[in-house]
Scaffold this active site. Sequence first.
Site, short mmCIF file in Angstrom:
data_model
loop_
_atom_site.label_atom_id
_atom_site.label_comp_id
_atom_site.label_asym_id
_atom_site.label_seq_id
_atom_site.Cartn_x
_atom_site.Cartn_y
_atom_site.Cartn_z
CB SER A 124 -0.86 -0.03 1.26
OG SER A 124 -1.44 1.23 1.50
CE1 TYR A 149 -3.91 -2.94 5.53
CE2 TYR A 149 -3.44 -0.61 5.22
CZ TYR A 149 -3.72 -1.86 4.70
OH TYR A 149 -3.78 -2.01 3.33
CE LYS A 153 -1.34 -4.54 3.32
NZ LYS A 153 -1.63 -5.88 2.81
P1 NAD Z 1 -10.74 -7.51 1.37
O1 NAD Z 1 -10.91 -7.53 2.84
O2 NAD Z 1 -11.92 -7.27 0.53
O3 NAD Z 1 -10.01 -8.85 0.87
C1 NAD Z 1 -9.11 -9.56 1.67
C2 NAD Z 1 -9.54 -11.02 1.65
O4 NAD Z 1 -8.63 -11.79 2.46
C3 NAD Z 1 -10.95 -11.23 2.22
O5 NAD Z 1 -11.71 -11.98 1.30
C4 NAD Z 1 -10.71 -11.99 3.51
O6 NAD Z 1 -11.77 -12.88 3.81
C5 NAD Z 1 -9.41 -12.71 3.20
N1 NAD Z 1 -8.63 -13.09 4.38
C6 NAD Z 1 -8.22 -12.31 5.41
N2 NAD Z 1 -7.52 -13.03 6.30
C7 NAD Z 1 -7.49 -14.32 5.82
C8 NAD Z 1 -6.94 -15.54 6.29
N3 NAD Z 1 -6.28 -15.61 7.46
N4 NAD Z 1 -7.10 -16.65 5.55
C9 NAD Z 1 -7.78 -16.60 4.37
N5 NAD Z 1 -8.33 -15.49 3.88
C10 NAD Z 1 -8.18 -14.35 4.60
O7 NAD Z 1 -9.62 -6.40 1.06
P2 NAD Z 1 -9.16 -5.81 -0.34
O8 NAD Z 1 -9.58 -4.39 -0.38
O9 NAD Z 1 -9.53 -6.72 -1.44
O10 NAD Z 1 -7.60 -5.81 -0.11
C11 NAD Z 1 -6.78 -6.89 -0.55
C12 NAD Z 1 -5.36 -6.64 -0.08
O11 NAD Z 1 -4.89 -5.38 -0.60
C13 NAD Z 1 -5.22 -6.53 1.45
O12 NAD Z 1 -4.00 -7.14 1.82
C14 NAD Z 1 -5.16 -5.04 1.69
O13 NAD Z 1 -4.46 -4.73 2.85
C15 NAD Z 1 -4.42 -4.55 0.44
N6 NAD Z 1 -4.71 -3.16 0.13
C16 NAD Z 1 -6.01 -2.75 -0.04
C17 NAD Z 1 -6.29 -1.42 -0.33
C18 NAD Z 1 -7.70 -0.94 -0.51
O14 NAD Z 1 -7.93 0.25 -0.57
N7 NAD Z 1 -8.69 -1.80 -0.64
C19 NAD Z 1 -5.24 -0.49 -0.46
C20 NAD Z 1 -3.93 -0.94 -0.29
C21 NAD Z 1 -3.67 -2.28 -0.01
C1 UD1 Z 2 -6.95 4.60 3.86
C2 UD1 Z 2 -5.87 4.14 4.81
C3 UD1 Z 2 -4.79 3.40 4.04
C4 UD1 Z 2 -5.42 2.23 3.28
C5 UD1 Z 2 -6.53 2.75 2.40
C6 UD1 Z 2 -7.28 1.65 1.74
C7 UD1 Z 2 -5.90 5.76 6.64
C8 UD1 Z 2 -5.15 6.86 7.33
N1 UD1 Z 2 -5.33 5.28 5.51
O1 UD1 Z 2 -6.37 5.50 2.91
O2 UD1 Z 2 -3.82 2.91 4.92
O3 UD1 Z 2 -4.43 1.59 2.48
O4 UD1 Z 2 -7.48 3.50 3.19
O5 UD1 Z 2 -7.97 0.88 2.65
O6 UD1 Z 2 -6.95 5.34 7.07
N2 UD1 Z 2 -12.58 10.98 3.74
C9 UD1 Z 2 -13.60 11.86 4.10
N3 UD1 Z 2 -14.72 11.33 4.66
C10 UD1 Z 2 -14.90 9.99 4.86
C11 UD1 Z 2 -13.85 9.11 4.48
C12 UD1 Z 2 -12.71 9.64 3.92
O7 UD1 Z 2 -13.49 13.07 3.92
O8 UD1 Z 2 -15.95 9.56 5.38
C13 UD1 Z 2 -11.37 11.55 3.11
C14 UD1 Z 2 -10.09 11.27 3.86
O9 UD1 Z 2 -9.85 12.26 4.82
C15 UD1 Z 2 -9.07 11.25 2.71
C16 UD1 Z 2 -9.87 10.73 1.51
O10 UD1 Z 2 -11.23 10.92 1.84
O11 UD1 Z 2 -8.65 12.56 2.42
C17 UD1 Z 2 -9.64 9.26 1.22
O12 UD1 Z 2 -9.87 8.50 2.41
P1 UD1 Z 2 -9.91 6.89 2.40
O13 UD1 Z 2 -10.79 6.42 1.31
O14 UD1 Z 2 -10.21 6.43 3.77
O15 UD1 Z 2 -8.42 6.49 1.97
P2 UD1 Z 2 -7.02 6.89 2.64
O16 UD1 Z 2 -7.17 7.59 3.90
O17 UD1 Z 2 -6.21 7.55 1.56
#
Ligand code: NAD
Ligand code: UD1
Length: 340
Positions: A124, A149, A153
Amino acid sequence: MRILVAGGAGYIGSHTCVELLNAGHEVVCADNLLNSKYESIRRVEKITGKTIKFYKVDLADYEATKVVFEENKIDGVIHFAGLKCVPESIQVPLKYYQNNLDTVFVVMQLMKEYNVKNFVFSSSATVYGDPKVLPLTEDCEVGGTTNPYGTTKYFIERILMDMCKADSSLNVAILRYFNPVGAHPSGMIGEDPNGIPNNLVPYVTQVAIGKRPYLNVNGNDYDTPDGTGVRDYIHIVDLAIGHVLALNKLATGSGLVIYNLGTGNGYSVLDIVHAFDKAVGRPIPYKIAPRRPGDIAACYADPAKAREELGFVAKYGVDDMARDAWNWQSKNPDGYGEEQ
Ligand code: NAD
Ligand code: UD1
């Protein structure tokens, strides 16, 4: 290739399964459904007309996960499995460190035993902490994480680097996602958060569907063009395709590679709200609220390395992201619903 998609029933995993199947790969998915529903897999099968071999398994459980490797000749792993809720990670850090690290340890151990060499890891932009310079290149300093969290990473990235140093036959792609949003254009799969969404876009779509009265815009006094936080939002389909391209790179015997997956464009919270005004056809109600603790003013990628080395170019813009997120939310007001 036959790809094990660890955590493949989740938001990013399910969209990546679609792109893997479309690109001709076979998909084996392992997920304990802790934060997802099996319905997402059924829908991926419907979208693609192809099947997925699914294991409901805790990837932190060595013996249970071993069955997956024993029954399938795996060529590569994409590791999405992990917990991702920032505020929860502050309250229960041990749960985050245990789950996020143990799943990687178990999978990497089994990769060694079964001679699997290719591993893609979901990292991330949070590893960059509060950026000192923008846009962020992969060489920027990492480690200034502000919550457990993000620290999981950062730690996992370091562990993967050590493993690649020790074993030159390993190919590992660390993908640093910026802000993935939107949904598959079919409206059949999308983001289905539990409870009150923490992230901006799922919150906005729940306001649009009438589940929440208004959006709290967290802070309008940042040093940004309109005072609200700026992020690099990337369409989930573009992000998913980035994984297929990363696998191609690993297949060349890449060793360790690190890529930002972003678009290079920063959009403010109000830009996103206005994109949804258009997509939904009426204004999204919002109120200015205090800053969210731990938030940074602005964060966006320099996507040049992924473009040059992977051929990765994000083709969707913010209006597409808003349209597809709204299409998913309006067709599935309760997400995937209750598991059958
Ligand atoms: P998500 O929660 O939708 O998907 C994660 C999946 O992993 C889920 O289906 C969950 O059931 C599964 N899981 C968790 N622990 C497990 C375990 N012990 N055994 C088997 N399955 C398990 O999340 P996502 O948004 O799809 O994110 C996927 C990955 O990307 C995560 O590692 C997350 O940290 C990373 N990531 C997500 C974002 C975002 O904004 N969504 C941003 C940066 C990084
Ligand atoms: C967040 C996490 C980041 C994670 C990512 C995806 C934090 C500090 N960071 O990123 O680690 O990888 O989500 O899961 O939580 N906002 C509002 N109102 C809301 C929600 C968000 O104004 O109800 C604003 C936030 O202040 C930010 C932007 O929207 O400026 C994006 O927020 P968000 O979608 O939560 O993502 P990040 O904070 O960038």
